[in-house]
Design an enzyme around this catalytic site. Structure first.
Site, short mmCIF file in Angstrom:
data_model
loop_
_atom_site.label_atom_id
_atom_site.label_comp_id
_atom_site.label_asym_id
_atom_site.label_seq_id
_atom_site.Cartn_x
_atom_site.Cartn_y
_atom_site.Cartn_z
N HIS A 1 3.55 -13.95 8.65
CA HIS A 1 2.24 -14.62 8.61
C HIS A 1 2.33 -15.81 7.65
O HIS A 1 1.42 -16.06 6.85
CB HIS A 1 1.14 -13.66 8.16
CG HIS A 1 0.97 -12.45 9.02
ND1 HIS A 1 0.36 -12.51 10.27
CD2 HIS A 1 1.33 -11.16 8.83
CE1 HIS A 1 0.35 -11.28 10.79
NE2 HIS A 1 0.94 -10.46 9.94
N GLU B 1 3.15 -16.92 12.47
CA GLU B 1 2.70 -16.01 13.51
C GLU B 1 3.17 -16.49 14.88
O GLU B 1 3.39 -17.67 15.10
CB GLU B 1 1.18 -15.90 13.48
CG GLU B 1 0.67 -15.21 12.21
CD GLU B 1 -0.84 -15.12 12.15
OE1 GLU B 1 -1.51 -15.65 13.06
OE2 GLU B 1 -1.36 -14.52 11.18
N SER C 1 5.52 -8.47 11.72
CA SER C 1 4.70 -8.41 10.50
C SER C 1 5.37 -7.49 9.48
O SER C 1 6.50 -7.76 9.06
CB SER C 1 3.29 -7.96 10.86
OG SER C 1 2.41 -8.10 9.78
#
Length: 279
Positions: free
Chosen positions: A177, A204, A135
């Protein structure tokens, strides 16, 4: 800028992960990170600075121990002064793998950017140490970092804000994401500003394993969107005001899944193991 690889040595793996990687029943991404860091001999430093949740670091520490790493330490940074401590620098020098957790990438860059820790991590990667992150920890790995931006698929001038990242590579701009948060537009706009780089949009539970030879291998359950601007013949980004639609001609887009590859030198995407499995 990325550190120069010393003579006779090989750059370490760079492993950005799109976030929400499986940590329970199918940990193939984190298992491969440990393998790239030395397997049973892996010595991993987890840096949870991007996160404000106190349990983040210990959770990854336990996961990497369960996978089989020989040694794992959590090293958080609360101030820029922390990034100058000799003991912390020595511990990073000992590591064979360095892992950045998710959270806020600007918290990472404002605390670590320009410090001895940031410089040392670049040097260690050039010496063969694996560096990865999930992330926000994925976004900061490159020199040009997406700090924030608008959701949606439209290319709009001013819809993405870039900031300096950690600088392990200047070849990629990484977003995470990706399909879950509809981030195609901001990655395309970032590439319009800097077509030299290759855009990597990570879904993801999906990772790009960027090898020492700059071949990108995909791991995980989702897809990786590769945007190659090397053949761009026209861009209107320098002629329009913020908020206006952008015209770009010649972008190449590939969507890769586990088994497929992308070669940075030739700019060629390959079905790789997927094609072999079909045959």
């Amino acid at each position: 800028m990325p550190s120069k690889v010393p003579d006779g040595q090989t750059r370490g793996w760079i492993i950005p992960i799109g976030g929400a990687e499986n940590k329970e029943n199918d940990r193939r991404i984190l298992e491969r990170f440990v393998a790239a860091s030395g397997g049973e001999d892996a010595d991993i430093v987890v840096i949870p600075t991007a996160s404000r949740m106190h349990e983040t670091g210990p959770r990854y520490e336990q996961i990497f121990r369960d996978i089989g790493a020989a040694r794992v330490a959590v090293m958080d940074f609360d101030t820029r002064r922390d990034c100058q401590e000799a003991g912390r620098l020595k511990r990073i020098e000992e590591a064979t793998g360095i892992f950045f957790t998710g959270g806020n990438q600007l918290r990472l860059t404002t605390l670590l950017g320009g410090t001895p820790v940031a410089k040392l991590i670049r040097i260690q990667n050039a010496r063969g140490v694996t560096v990865g992150g999930t992330s926000a920890g994925a976004s900061i790995l490159s020199e040009h970092m997406i700090a924030s931006g608008d959701e949606g698929s439209a290319m709009i001038a001013g819809s993405v804000r870039l900031a300096p990242g950690l600088g392990l590579t200047n070849r990629f701009i990484i977003d995470q994401h990706f399909r879950q948060r509809d981030r195609l537009g901001r990655l395309l706009t970032a590439l319009a500003y800097n077509p030299f780089a290759v855009g990597i949009g990570l879904d993801e539970d999906t990772a790009a394993f960027i090898g020492p030879d700059e071949t990108v291998e995909i791991e995980g359950s989702g897809g990786v969107t590769i945007v190659d601007g090397s053949q761009v013949s026209f861009s209107s980004i320098g002629q329009i005001a913020d908020g206006q639609a952008v015209c770009v001609l010649g972008l190449q887009v590939h969507v890769l899944v586990a088994g497929a590859t992308f070669n940075m030198h030739t700019r060629v995407a390959s079905a790789g193991a997927l094609l072999q499995a079909k045959e």
